[in-house]
Write a protein that holds these residues in place. Structure first.
Motif, PDB file in Angstrom:
ATOM      1  N   SER A 274      46.614  32.327  20.895  1.00  0.00           N
ATOM      2  CA  SER A 274      45.846  33.438  21.459  1.00  0.00           C
ATOM      3  C   SER A 274      44.362  33.131  21.578  1.00  0.00           C
ATOM      4  O   SER A 274      43.618  33.917  22.178  1.00  0.00           O
ATOM      5  CB  SER A 274      46.052  34.701  20.614  1.00  0.00           C
ATOM      6  N   ASP A 275      43.890  32.004  21.012  1.00  0.00           N
ATOM      7  CA  ASP A 275      42.490  31.630  21.163  1.00  0.00           C
ATOM      8  C   ASP A 275      42.307  30.463  22.132  1.00  0.00           C
ATOM      9  O   ASP A 275      41.217  29.887  22.213  1.00  0.00           O
ATOM     10  CB  ASP A 275      41.855  31.300  19.810  1.00  0.00           C
ATOM     11  N   HIS A 276      43.349  30.111  22.880  1.00  0.00           N
ATOM     12  CA  HIS A 276      43.223  29.084  23.907  1.00  0.00           C
ATOM     13  C   HIS A 276      42.335  29.621  25.036  1.00  0.00           C
ATOM     14  O   HIS A 276      42.352  30.826  25.321  1.00  0.00           O
ATOM     15  CB  HIS A 276      44.617  28.729  24.449  1.00  0.00           C
ATOM     16  N   PRO A 277      41.537  28.761  25.685  1.00  0.00           N
ATOM     17  CA  PRO A 277      40.694  29.245  26.794  1.00  0.00           C
ATOM     18  C   PRO A 277      41.465  29.996  27.878  1.00  0.00           C
ATOM     19  O   PRO A 277      40.949  30.958  28.459  1.00  0.00           O
ATOM     20  CB  PRO A 277      40.069  27.956  27.337  1.00  0.00           C
ATOM     21  N   ALA A 278      42.693  29.572  28.160  1.00  0.00           N
ATOM     22  CA  ALA A 278      43.495  30.286  29.160  1.00  0.00           C
ATOM     23  C   ALA A 278      43.807  31.700  28.705  1.00  0.00           C
ATOM     24  O   ALA A 278      43.817  32.642  29.510  1.00  0.00           O
ATOM     25  CB  ALA A 278      44.790  29.521  29.433  1.00  0.00           C
ATOM     26  N   ALA A 279      44.058  31.862  27.413  1.00  0.00           N
ATOM     27  CA  ALA A 279      44.315  33.191  26.862  1.00  0.00           C
ATOM     28  C   ALA A 279      43.065  34.049  26.929  1.00  0.00           C
ATOM     29  O   ALA A 279      43.116  35.241  27.276  1.00  0.00           O
ATOM     30  CB  ALA A 279      44.808  33.083  25.419  1.00  0.00           C
ATOM     31  N   ASP A 280      41.923  33.463  26.594  1.00  0.00           N
ATOM     32  CA  ASP A 280      40.673  34.214  26.650  1.00  0.00           C
ATOM     33  C   ASP A 280      40.387  34.697  28.073  1.00  0.00           C
ATOM     34  O   ASP A 280      39.946  35.833  28.277  1.00  0.00           O
ATOM     35  CB  ASP A 280      39.519  33.341  26.162  1.00  0.00           C
ATOM     36  N   HIS A 281      40.646  33.848  29.043  1.00  0.00           N
ATOM     37  CA  HIS A 281      40.407  34.249  30.439  1.00  0.00           C
ATOM     38  C   HIS A 281      41.310  35.411  30.832  1.00  0.00           C
ATOM     39  O   HIS A 281      40.848  36.410  31.402  1.00  0.00           O
ATOM     40  CB  HIS A 281      40.649  33.064  31.372  1.00  0.00           C
ATOM     41  N   ALA A 282      42.599  35.292  30.525  1.00  0.00           N
ATOM     42  CA  ALA A 282      43.545  36.348  30.900  1.00  0.00           C
ATOM     43  C   ALA A 282      43.164  37.672  30.257  1.00  0.00           C
ATOM     44  O   ALA A 282      43.149  38.721  30.929  1.00  0.00           O
ATOM     45  CB  ALA A 282      44.964  35.941  30.502  1.00  0.00           C
ATOM     46  N   LYS A 283      42.846  37.639  28.988  1.00  0.00           N
ATOM     47  CA  LYS A 283      42.529  38.888  28.290  1.00  0.00           C
ATOM     48  C   LYS A 283      41.203  39.481  28.756  1.00  0.00           C
ATOM     49  O   LYS A 283      41.043  40.714  28.792  1.00  0.00           O
ATOM     50  CB  LYS A 283      42.539  38.657  26.778  1.00  0.00           C
ATOM     51  N   ALA A 284      40.259  38.614  29.134  1.00  0.00           N
ATOM     52  CA  ALA A 284      39.004  39.134  29.666  1.00  0.00           C
ATOM     53  C   ALA A 284      39.233  39.864  30.990  1.00  0.00           C
ATOM     54  O   ALA A 284      38.649  40.928  31.239  1.00  0.00           O
ATOM     55  CB  ALA A 284      38.003  37.994  29.851  1.00  0.00           C
ATOM     56  N   VAL A 285      40.092  39.316  31.843  1.00  0.00           N
ATOM     57  CA  VAL A 285      40.416  39.992  33.100  1.00  0.00           C
ATOM     58  C   VAL A 285      41.138  41.309  32.824  1.00  0.00           C
ATOM     59  O   VAL A 285      40.838  42.340  33.441  1.00  0.00           O
ATOM     60  CB  VAL A 285      41.273  39.071  33.997  1.00  0.00           C
ATOM     61  N   MET A 286      42.098  41.279  31.892  1.00  0.00           N
ATOM     62  CA  MET A 286      42.799  42.500  31.513  1.00  0.00           C
ATOM     63  C   MET A 286      41.820  43.561  31.014  1.00  0.00           C
ATOM     64  O   MET A 286      41.906  44.744  31.380  1.00  0.00           O
ATOM     65  CB  MET A 286      43.827  42.188  30.414  1.00  0.00           C
ATOM     66  N   GLN A 287      40.887  43.140  30.181  1.00  0.00           N
ATOM     67  CA  GLN A 287      39.939  44.063  29.576  1.00  0.00           C
ATOM     68  C   GLN A 287      39.056  44.726  30.623  1.00  0.00           C
ATOM     69  O   GLN A 287      38.834  45.949  30.588  1.00  0.00           O
ATOM     70  CB  GLN A 287      39.088  43.304  28.557  1.00  0.00           C
ATOM     71  N   VAL A 288      38.565  43.938  31.570  1.00  0.00           N
ATOM     72  CA  VAL A 288      37.715  44.498  32.619  1.00  0.00           C
ATOM     73  C   VAL A 288      38.521  45.418  33.529  1.00  0.00           C
ATOM     74  O   VAL A 288      38.062  46.501  33.913  1.00  0.00           O
ATOM     75  CB  VAL A 288      37.053  43.364  33.429  1.00  0.00           C
ATOM     76  N   ALA A 289      39.739  45.016  33.854  1.00  0.00           N
ATOM     77  CA  ALA A 289      40.573  45.849  34.722  1.00  0.00           C
ATOM     78  C   ALA A 289      40.896  47.188  34.079  1.00  0.00           C
ATOM     79  O   ALA A 289      40.983  48.216  34.758  1.00  0.00           O
ATOM     80  CB  ALA A 289      41.861  45.111  35.067  1.00  0.00           C
TER      81      ALA A 289
END
Length: 432
Positions: A274-289
């Motif tokens: 869950s701390d992989h850069p790909a995970a961080d990107h996905a969750k950041a997009v989810m959070q903004v959406a």
């Protein structure tokens, strides 16, 4: 000029200008109210536990709590040893350990999902779905239920679509026959790739509501983000934002699926976390959406289980504790737990997070409420965040109502008022 009289100020624009602008923005005003209602103000669980539908029983929740307590007794039997494993400050050791044990005895699971997707290995899904409905209804009747409970059905992809729809129908019908839908009911739709699949879920729930005479919109659901297409659609748009719209107000959460999403991007198994850069990107997009929509975001899980020797358990605990604290700092207030041994560190991380910042948050909110000065000038939006922080701490058991009242002079109702201001209040700023 006489005492009490105010000098008349000059303006240049006719009143009709303001009226015309307001009229032109009326559709935008309605759009904001409809799509960005803000946080629902209800309790958000700190975790979700997934239990396969073929092994779920009436005592699953209590069993998870007992196994978590047994792990504590074996591998960290007192506050000092538990604090040493996790690196807790001395002043937190006793209160965190005491609260974790009390939580495991009183409410070991906050949110439980009976799984009929990846984790399900049963031979008779019809019967297992009916049994899940019966057991959940009984748990709510006798007071042994988690605050939130429900099922994860199969996804809307063609190969499993009919099976998922049937399982959901059997489960919901069973609840209705057992007395009705419980307030804590949660449904999870996994592996969503296109907004149209969300629309299909909406139509499915509408049909069930009509069949049983339920209030329209009674049934909501979580959307699991487990595929690259759910983050970035083929046309370059953020598909997850379109999914929230497609849910027509029924979406309650976005849940990140650590391993399916990582595998979808080709991340090697050893690096799926869950701390992989790909995970961080996905969750950041989810959070903004999701921001402002009332849809909550949940982190995923770790598959490193705290089992085996004490050294192995401690290593897994430190990893899970660190990932949970990292998620909390990034405003992901919920995550998945895959094993009873994860629960002690879930609650330890959550309790430490809220207790560490409790005094400062209380002081800042008190100054804001009383309009007194301090070394930080807070605004309405920050007051909202501070009160939300304290409310989440109260909901999970990290904080007590009495101690919050002593430090702030505020009641829970006061906190809720600050946590849910009118939309316009957040645009009024005392400092820029």
């Amino acid at each position: 000029m006489g005492q009490g009289q105010q000098e008349k100020v000059a303006t240049s624009l006719a009143g009709a200008v303001s009226e015309e602008i307001s009229a032109s923005l009326a559709p935008v005003d309605a759009e904001l109210e409809r799509h960005y209602p803000g946080d629902p103000g209800t309790r958000q669980p700190v975790h979700t536990v997934y239990v396969p539908g073929d092994v779920f029983t009436a005592d699953t929740i209590r069993t998870w709590g007992d196994r978590a307590l047994a792990a504590l007794d074996e591998h960290a039997p007192d506050a000092a040893s538990f604090a040493a494993v996790l690196g807790l400050a001395d002043e937190l050791a006793e209160p965190v350990h005491t609260r974790v044990r009390a939580k495991l005895m009183r409410e070991p699971v906050e949110d439980l999902r009976v799984d009929f997707e990846d984790g399900y290995q049963g031979d008779d899904e019809d019967q297992d779905a009916a049994r899940a409905a019966r057991l959940i209804a009984e748990a709510y009747r006798d007071g042994t239920a988690a605050p939130y409970m429900g099922i994860r059905m199969k996804c809307m992809e063609a190969a499993v679509r009919d099976r998922g729809i049937r399982t959901l129908d059997i489960f919901l019908t069973g609840l209705m026959e057992a007395g009705g839908l419980p307030d804590g009911l949660v449904l999870t739709l996994p592996k969503v790739t296109y907004p149209e699949q969300v629309t299909a879920m909406v139509r499915l729930l509408e049909s069930f509501e009509k069949a049983h005479g339920l209030e329209p919109g009674r049934l909501g659901f979580e959307i699991q983000i487990e595929t690259s297409q759910s983050i970035l659609a083929g046309d370059g748009t953020a598909a997850v934002a379109r999914m929230i719209r497609a849910a027509e107000g029924r979406a309650t959460g976005l849940h990140y699926g650590t391993f399916d999403y990582s595998a979808c991007l080709g991340v090697s198994a050893a690096y799926q976390a869950s701390d992989h850069p790909a995970a961080d990107h996905a969750k950041a997009v989810m959070q903004v959406a999701a921001a402002g929509t009332g849809v909550r975001v949940s982190d995923g899980s770790t598959n490193v289980l705290p089992v085996g020797t004490t050294e192995n358990v401690h290593d897994a605990w430190r990893l899970h504790y660190g990932l949970t604290r990292r998620a909390l700092a990034r405003a992901y207030y919920q995550g998945w737990d895959m094993h009873p041994g994860h629960i002690p560190t879930r609650y330890a991380a959550v309790f430490a997070f809220y207790r560490e910042g409790f005094a400062q948050a209380a002081a800042r909110l008190t100054r804001y409420a009383n309009r007194t000065g301090g070394d930080v000038m807070d605004e309405p939006a920050t007051a909202k965040a501070l009160s939300g922080y304290l409310l989440r701490g109260l909901d999970c058991g990290a904080l007590d109502t009495g101690e919050v009242a002593r430090l702030t002079g505020l009641t829970r109702a006061d906190l809720e008022g600050f946590a849910a201001p009118r939309r316009g209040d957040l645009t009024v700023s005392g400092a820029q």
